[in-house]
Design a protein around this motif. Structure first.
Motif, PDB file in Angstrom:
ATOM      1  N   GLU A 378     -15.627  34.189  -7.989  1.00 26.72           N
ATOM      2  CA  GLU A 378     -16.975  34.112  -7.523  1.00 26.72           C
ATOM      3  C   GLU A 378     -17.254  35.286  -6.388  1.00 26.72           C
ATOM      4  O   GLU A 378     -18.238  35.471  -5.780  1.00 26.72           O
ATOM      5  CB  GLU A 378     -17.738  33.004  -7.040  1.00 26.72           C
ATOM      6  N   ASN A 379     -15.892  36.061  -6.326  1.00 22.45           N
ATOM      7  CA  ASN A 379     -15.659  36.967  -5.122  1.00 22.45           C
ATOM      8  C   ASN A 379     -15.938  36.414  -3.918  1.00 22.45           C
ATOM      9  O   ASN A 379     -16.585  36.863  -2.945  1.00 22.45           O
ATOM     10  CB  ASN A 379     -16.801  38.123  -5.331  1.00 22.45           C
ATOM     11  N   LEU A 380     -15.515  35.182  -3.634  1.00 21.67           N
ATOM     12  CA  LEU A 380     -15.697  34.569  -2.183  1.00 21.67           C
ATOM     13  C   LEU A 380     -14.126  34.663  -1.573  1.00 21.67           C
ATOM     14  O   LEU A 380     -13.229  34.927  -2.282  1.00 21.67           O
ATOM     15  CB  LEU A 380     -15.851  33.235  -2.631  1.00 21.67           C
ATOM     16  N   ASP A 381     -14.476  34.432  -0.224  1.00 19.24           N
ATOM     17  CA  ASP A 381     -13.094  34.595   0.559  1.00 19.24           C
ATOM     18  C   ASP A 381     -12.427  33.301   0.578  1.00 19.24           C
ATOM     19  O   ASP A 381     -13.041  32.249   1.182  1.00 19.24           O
ATOM     20  CB  ASP A 381     -13.365  35.224   1.912  1.00 19.24           C
ATOM     21  N   PRO A 382     -11.172  33.136   0.145  1.00 22.75           N
ATOM     22  CA  PRO A 382     -10.575  31.813   0.429  1.00 22.75           C
ATOM     23  C   PRO A 382     -10.289  31.398   1.729  1.00 22.75           C
ATOM     24  O   PRO A 382     -10.232  30.089   2.038  1.00 22.75           O
ATOM     25  CB  PRO A 382      -9.227  32.107  -0.586  1.00 22.75           C
ATOM     26  N   GLU A 383      -9.974  32.284   2.589  1.00 19.60           N
ATOM     27  CA  GLU A 383      -9.940  31.870   4.017  1.00 19.60           C
ATOM     28  C   GLU A 383     -11.268  30.972   4.527  1.00 19.60           C
ATOM     29  O   GLU A 383     -11.107  30.284   5.407  1.00 19.60           O
ATOM     30  CB  GLU A 383      -9.780  33.248   4.697  1.00 19.60           C
ATOM     31  N   SER A 384     -12.383  31.414   3.959  1.00 21.61           N
ATOM     32  CA  SER A 384     -13.510  30.766   4.644  1.00 21.61           C
ATOM     33  C   SER A 384     -13.562  29.262   3.889  1.00 21.61           C
ATOM     34  O   SER A 384     -14.280  28.426   4.647  1.00 21.61           O
ATOM     35  CB  SER A 384     -14.705  31.459   4.042  1.00 21.61           C
ATOM     36  N   TYR A 385     -12.611  29.084   3.305  1.00 18.39           N
ATOM     37  CA  TYR A 385     -12.744  27.606   2.380  1.00 18.39           C
ATOM     38  C   TYR A 385     -11.494  26.749   2.702  1.00 18.39           C
ATOM     39  O   TYR A 385     -10.958  26.251   1.965  1.00 18.39           O
ATOM     40  CB  TYR A 385     -13.213  27.809   0.850  1.00 18.39           C
ATOM     41  N   LYS A 386     -10.811  27.479   3.657  1.00 17.76           N
ATOM     42  CA  LYS A 386      -9.206  26.826   4.005  1.00 17.76           C
ATOM     43  C   LYS A 386      -9.089  25.507   4.160  1.00 17.76           C
ATOM     44  O   LYS A 386      -8.565  24.752   3.290  1.00 17.76           O
ATOM     45  CB  LYS A 386      -8.705  27.704   5.350  1.00 17.76           C
ATOM     46  N   TRP A 387     -10.036  24.797   4.780  1.00 17.62           N
ATOM     47  CA  TRP A 387      -9.995  23.415   5.018  1.00 17.62           C
ATOM     48  C   TRP A 387     -10.241  22.796   3.765  1.00 17.62           C
ATOM     49  O   TRP A 387      -9.601  21.572   3.343  1.00 17.62           O
ATOM     50  CB  TRP A 387     -10.640  22.931   6.166  1.00 17.62           C
ATOM     51  N   TYR A 388     -11.175  23.324   2.924  1.00 15.37           N
ATOM     52  CA  TYR A 388     -11.637  22.715   1.754  1.00 15.37           C
ATOM     53  C   TYR A 388     -10.635  22.597   0.682  1.00 15.37           C
ATOM     54  O   TYR A 388     -10.531  21.617   0.072  1.00 15.37           O
ATOM     55  CB  TYR A 388     -13.093  23.295   1.177  1.00 15.37           C
ATOM     56  N   ILE A 389     -10.123  23.919   0.546  1.00 15.91           N
ATOM     57  CA  ILE A 389      -8.883  24.062  -0.371  1.00 15.91           C
ATOM     58  C   ILE A 389      -7.794  23.085  -0.039  1.00 15.91           C
ATOM     59  O   ILE A 389      -7.214  22.637  -0.834  1.00 15.91           O
ATOM     60  CB  ILE A 389      -8.520  25.527  -0.349  1.00 15.91           C
ATOM     61  N   LEU A 391      -7.744  20.027   0.677  1.00 13.45           N
ATOM     62  CA  LEU A 391      -8.131  18.715   0.151  1.00 13.45           C
ATOM     63  C   LEU A 391      -7.102  18.673  -1.060  1.00 13.45           C
ATOM     64  O   LEU A 391      -6.742  17.583  -1.570  1.00 13.45           O
ATOM     65  CB  LEU A 391      -9.460  18.558  -0.067  1.00 13.45           C
ATOM     66  N   ARG A 392      -7.049  19.577  -1.679  1.00  9.91           N
ATOM     67  CA  ARG A 392      -5.931  19.666  -3.081  1.00  9.91           C
ATOM     68  C   ARG A 392      -4.687  19.950  -2.691  1.00  9.91           C
ATOM     69  O   ARG A 392      -3.828  19.819  -3.847  1.00  9.91           O
ATOM     70  CB  ARG A 392      -6.493  21.197  -3.918  1.00  9.91           C
ATOM     71  N   ARG A 393      -4.074  20.008  -1.563  1.00 13.30           N
ATOM     72  CA  ARG A 393      -2.778  20.262  -1.237  1.00 13.30           C
ATOM     73  C   ARG A 393      -2.183  18.928  -0.855  1.00 13.30           C
ATOM     74  O   ARG A 393      -1.085  18.808  -0.952  1.00 13.30           O
ATOM     75  CB  ARG A 393      -2.570  21.252  -0.172  1.00 13.30           C
ATOM     76  N   TYR A 394      -2.775  17.822  -0.473  1.00 12.12           N
ATOM     77  CA  TYR A 394      -2.507  16.778   0.186  1.00 12.12           C
ATOM     78  C   TYR A 394      -2.784  15.517  -0.636  1.00 12.12           C
ATOM     79  O   TYR A 394      -3.782  14.882  -0.037  1.00 12.12           O
ATOM     80  CB  TYR A 394      -2.643  16.837   1.585  1.00 12.12           C
ATOM     81  N   GLY A 395      -2.266  15.412  -1.675  1.00  9.93           N
ATOM     82  CA  GLY A 395      -2.733  14.203  -2.476  1.00  9.93           C
ATOM     83  C   GLY A 395      -3.926  14.170  -3.130  1.00  9.93           C
ATOM     84  O   GLY A 395      -4.788  13.294  -3.050  1.00  9.93           O
ATOM     85  N   THR A 396      -4.184  15.242  -3.891  1.00 10.33           N
ATOM     86  CA  THR A 396      -5.707  15.548  -4.505  1.00 10.33           C
ATOM     87  C   THR A 396      -5.660  14.311  -5.606  1.00 10.33           C
ATOM     88  O   THR A 396      -4.670  13.665  -6.195  1.00 10.33           O
ATOM     89  CB  THR A 396      -5.419  16.669  -5.203  1.00 10.33           C
ATOM     90  N   VAL A 397      -6.819  13.989  -5.973  1.00  8.20           N
ATOM     91  CA  VAL A 397      -7.283  13.030  -7.035  1.00  8.20           C
ATOM     92  C   VAL A 397      -8.580  13.510  -7.512  1.00  8.20           C
ATOM     93  O   VAL A 397      -9.222  14.419  -7.014  1.00  8.20           O
ATOM     94  CB  VAL A 397      -7.520  11.692  -6.324  1.00  8.20           C
ATOM     95  N   PRO A 398      -8.868  13.228  -8.812  1.00  3.22           N
ATOM     96  CA  PRO A 398      -9.812  13.392  -9.591  1.00  3.22           C
ATOM     97  C   PRO A 398     -11.130  12.652  -8.887  1.00  3.22           C
ATOM     98  O   PRO A 398     -11.061  11.497  -8.373  1.00  3.22           O
ATOM     99  CB  PRO A 398      -9.663  12.666 -11.012  1.00  3.22           C
ATOM    100  N   HIS A 399     -12.209  13.280  -8.702  1.00  5.83           N
ATOM    101  CA  HIS A 399     -13.330  12.824  -7.833  1.00  5.83           C
ATOM    102  C   HIS A 399     -14.734  13.573  -8.521  1.00  5.83           C
ATOM    103  O   HIS A 399     -14.673  14.644  -9.223  1.00  5.83           O
ATOM    104  CB  HIS A 399     -13.221  12.954  -6.548  1.00  5.83           C
ATOM    105  N   ALA A 400     -15.874  13.004  -7.983  1.00  6.72           N
ATOM    106  CA  ALA A 400     -17.148  13.323  -8.470  1.00  6.72           C
ATOM    107  C   ALA A 400     -18.127  12.939  -7.475  1.00  6.72           C
ATOM    108  O   ALA A 400     -17.897  12.079  -6.630  1.00  6.72           O
ATOM    109  CB  ALA A 400     -17.523  12.923  -9.924  1.00  6.72           C
ATOM    110  N   GLY A 401     -19.201  13.657  -7.554  1.00 12.99           N
ATOM    111  CA  GLY A 401     -20.194  13.407  -6.568  1.00 12.99           C
ATOM    112  C   GLY A 401     -21.749  14.172  -6.922  1.00 12.99           C
ATOM    113  O   GLY A 401     -21.784  14.646  -8.008  1.00 12.99           O
ATOM    114  N   PHE A 402     -22.729  13.732  -6.129  1.00 16.00           N
ATOM    115  CA  PHE A 402     -23.833  14.090  -6.482  1.00 16.00           C
ATOM    116  C   PHE A 402     -24.780  14.299  -5.268  1.00 16.00           C
ATOM    117  O   PHE A 402     -24.553  13.640  -4.151  1.00 16.00           O
ATOM    118  CB  PHE A 402     -24.740  13.243  -7.619  1.00 16.00           C
ATOM    119  N   GLY A 403     -26.159  14.933  -5.331  1.00 17.25           N
ATOM    120  CA  GLY A 403     -27.132  14.931  -4.289  1.00 17.25           C
ATOM    121  C   GLY A 403     -28.496  14.725  -4.907  1.00 17.25           C
ATOM    122  O   GLY A 403     -28.858  15.151  -5.792  1.00 17.25           O
TER     123      GLY A 403
END
Length: 434
Positions: A378-389, A391-403
């Motif tokens: 999507e041509n996004l900068d991984p650095e902008s999403y560092k903290w979100y990424i 979440l997959r480094r430290y005990g990731t689990v399948p998850h889902a959600g909605f709005g």
């Protein structure tokens, strides 16, 4: 029912019944209407719960108080004491024979009159919200939020809050409200999703109900620039369990609204039955075929627009889930559908009667490398999403959600013409006041 706070009054109007006939009561409210008849003055008094007729007689309240009663104007605020009397001619068959009157505030000529246009009403929304129909819309909204809170609180969800100022876009695109944050670039949040995803690692299942902001220049009946968002994220969840949670919580909330706001639905002349039976689940491919069959011009790979959603929703009597959209039509964080990598594991819920989408959600990417790949695609900068990424480094689990959009859902239940009708002070591209 919990005990009400009765400031300045002994009763609210909805508590006045024939069982109180002959009893003394003290009411506080506003004058909806005034009439003079045969030396008597009648007013229709309103408070937050309803209306009742009050009659003033000089021999009961005295000459000076009678003068004050005759000077009353629409929306004057008063405190009235008197006896409850049965009278079939009065609205609801009851009236108050006034024995005392305190005028708290005389009102100038009220500007809201029959026949004024929509623009005038929204220009004067601070006064328009006093109207019976507007109050009914907003009461339905209030009961909807209350019912959702009940369901999520009683099903193991923890209510949490997320920030309004954010440094990372969730949805991206041209719908971001950019703000200066002490010399740094920040945005008003489009969604609390990322923060809720972080909190599932502490609480498993979380939800929030708070505003989201979209700088969409749409002037449709479906869009606001500031809207209220019920969002939830669940650890260990997949797409099907997410849809089950959406369906069960929505059914509960709608049922409670119909039960608790029956009077408001009646005021609006809205005949609405809570949905029963399992919500249909169709794929994006099936939805596209329905839309095309109904004359909508749409190509595979495009997101469903308002016209397509309307056509699809009119095909069903119940809300319908549309699943597995093309990844080109959805945000980067949706999990890739393994059976067809062109698609993602997601679902929108379309309300019937042509309302269209009221819920968007799906299974989130839980694999680090898959998320990094999608961010780069999507041509996004991984650095902008560092903290979100992270979440997959430290005990990731399948998850889902909605709005879920509170206003869109309230519009469906209430039969409102627009989402602007079911929010106290709507914000649109052309309106920031009052």
């Amino acid at each position: 029912m919990s005990e009400r706070i009765r400031l300045a009054r002994s009763h609210y109007i909805d508590e006045i019944t024939d069982k109180l006939a002959g009893s003394e009561v003290k009411l506080a409210g506003w004058v909806r209407k005034k009439m003079e008849l045969g030396g008597l003055t009648f007013i229709i008094l309103r408070d937050s719960t309803g209306v009742i007729q009050v009659v003033f007689r000089e021999d009961r309240i005295g000459k000076e108080k009678m003068k004050e009663a005759r000077k009353l104007s629409m929306e004057s605020s008063v405190i009235v004491s008197g006896k409850v009397k049965l009278d079939k001619r009065a609205p609801n068959g009851l009236e108050i024979e006034a024995e005392d009157l305190k005028v708290v505030g005389y009102a100038e000529e009220f500007p809201i009159k029959p026949g004024v246009g929509k623009k005038f009403l929204f220009d004067n929304r601070h006064l328009h919200i006093r109207g019976r129909k507007t109050q009914a819309f907003l009461r339905i909204r209030s009961e909807l939020i209350k019912a959702f809170e009940e369901w999520y609180n009683s099903h193991g969800f923890t209510r949490v809050e997320a920030p309004t100022f954010v440094g990372t876009a969730v949805e991206g695109g041209a719908t971001l409200f950019e703000v200066d944050y002490f010399g740094k670039k920040a945005y008003l949040t489009q969604s609390s999703q990322f923060y809720l995803e972080a909190m599932i690692f502490s609480f498993d299942n979380v939800y929030t109900i708070q505003p989201s902001f979209r700088a969409e220049k749409s002037r449709t009946k479906r869009h606001l620039t500031e809207f209220w968002h019920l969002e939830a994220e669940m650890a260990w969840a997949d797409l099907n369990s997410m849809m089950d949670i959406v369906e069960n919580s929505l059914k509960y909330a709608v049922e409670k609204v119909c039960e608790r706001a029956a009077d408001q639905l009646s005021i609006l002349k809205r005949k609405f039955e809570p949905p029963s039976g399992r919500f249909p689940r169709i794929t994006y491919d099936e939805a596209i075929e329905i839309a095309k069959r109904k004359g909508v011009r749409i190509e595979w790979g495009e997101d469903l627009g308002a016209e397509a959603e309307r056509a699809i929703s009119l095909e069903f009597d119940l809300p319908v889930f549309v699943t597995h959209y093309p990844k080109t039509a959805k945000a980067f964080y949706h999990k890739i559908y393994q059976e067809d990598p062109r698609k993602v594991v997601c679902a929108d819920l379309l309300a019937p009667e042509g309302i269209g989408e009221i819920v968007g959600g799906g299974q989130r990417i839980d694999d680090l490398n898959e998320l990094l790949t999608r961010i780069k695609e999507e041509n996004l900068d991984p650095e902008s999403y560092k903290w979100y990424i992270d979440l997959r480094r430290y005990g990731t689990v399948p998850h889902a959600g909605f709005g879920l959009g509170i206003e869109r859902t309230a519009r469906w239940i209430s039969g409102a013409d627009s989402v602007r009708d079911v929010v106290p002070f709507p914000r649109t591209p052309t309106r920031i006041n009052p």
